[in-house]
Design a protein around this motif. Structure first.
Motif, short mmCIF file in Angstrom:
data_model
loop_
_atom_site.label_atom_id
_atom_site.label_comp_id
_atom_site.label_asym_id
_atom_site.label_seq_id
_atom_site.Cartn_x
_atom_site.Cartn_y
_atom_site.Cartn_z
N ALA A 27 0.89 -1.16 0.00
CA ALA A 27 0.00 0.00 0.00
C ALA A 27 0.92 1.21 0.00
N TYR A 28 0.59 2.20 -0.83
CA TYR A 28 1.45 3.36 -0.95
C TYR A 28 0.64 4.58 -1.35
N TRP A 34 -4.53 6.69 -1.25
CA TRP A 34 -3.63 5.55 -1.08
C TRP A 34 -4.00 4.49 -2.11
N LEU A 36 -3.08 0.35 -3.76
CA LEU A 36 -2.49 -0.97 -3.60
C LEU A 36 -1.69 -1.25 -4.87
N LYS A 53 -9.55 -6.34 -2.62
CA LYS A 53 -10.51 -5.30 -2.98
C LYS A 53 -11.90 -5.84 -3.28
N ALA A 142 -6.82 1.96 -2.56
CA ALA A 142 -6.73 1.06 -1.41
C ALA A 142 -8.04 1.08 -0.63
N SER A 153 -3.12 6.67 5.95
CA SER A 153 -2.62 5.31 6.17
C SER A 153 -3.49 4.54 7.15
N VAL A 156 -6.15 2.72 5.40
CA VAL A 156 -5.64 1.49 4.78
C VAL A 156 -5.59 0.37 5.82
N LEU A 164 -1.79 -7.34 3.48
CA LEU A 164 -0.77 -6.50 2.85
C LEU A 164 0.60 -6.95 3.34
N LEU A 167 3.26 -1.51 4.07
CA LEU A 167 2.65 -0.19 3.94
C LEU A 167 3.81 0.79 3.83
#
Length: 191
Positions: A27-28, A34, A36, A53, A142, A153, A156, A164, A167
């Motif tokens: 995740a970014y 954010w 994936l 998702k 995300a 974040s 997320v 995940l 992150l």
């Protein structure tokens, strides 16, 4: 695009790249929300994102690149006019639908479409991830299907308490809306 409050350290970048190369899902932060991401040619990782998702494979996924060179293999098969049109949008918050004439992207990424959704990012962290990994990356918001995209974040972590592999620390860019989607062949804006 606003600058990141703190640049990603070399160590953090190295860990993210190792995760991507090992077939992991990260995740970014992206331009607005954010995302994936993973290696788009690692089908197991792509399928994990679709599962996380709860997204049907038929919808397809966006691929983000750190430079035009990373997606040149798609552009080279297009007429010069379409190439120039796409290049005029990048880098920036525009996703272009490019015909995948040679079917170079996996069907799990392309979905039921004959085109692939591609963006060359102007977000410094996204560019760093793509350039350090040597790959364009899957980039999908995300959030589980039907839920609001994650803007922090902690969103997320709430959406995905498990599943995940990493992150990546950072902040989304200054855009409030997801990228516009432009069909390069028709010129039509789809989002």
């Amino acid at each position: 695009m606003k600058a990141l409050s703190q640049p990603l350290s070399d160590f953090q970048l190295s860990l993210a790249v190792k995760t991507i190369h090992a077939g992991g899902v990260i995740a970014y932060p992206t331009e607005a929300v954010w995302g994936l991401g993973c290696d788009p040619w690692n089908i197991a990782a792509v399928n994990r994102i679709l599962e996380l998702k709860q997204r049907p494979e038929a919808k397809g996924l966006i691929v983000v690149a750190g430079s035009v060179d990373q997606i040149r293999f798609l552009l080279d098969y297009l007429p010069a006019e379409q190439q120039q049109k796409a290049l005029g949008y990048w880098p920036g918050p525009y996703t272009c639908l490019l015909p995948d004439l040679q079917k170079q992207m996996p069907p799990e990424v392309r979905g039921r479409h004959s085109s692939i959704a591609v963006r060359v990012s102007d977000h410094p962290l996204v560019r760093a991830l793509c350039n350090a990994s040597g790959l364009p990356l899957v980039s999908t918001s995300a959030n589980p299907a039907g839920r609001q995209p994650a803007r922090h974040s902690w969103h997320v972590r709430r959406y995905f308490p498990t599943g995940l592999d990493r992150l990546v620390p950072g902040q989304p860019g200054g855009y409030r809306q997801p990228s516009k989607i432009i069909d390069i062949v028709s010129g039509q804006q789809l989002r």
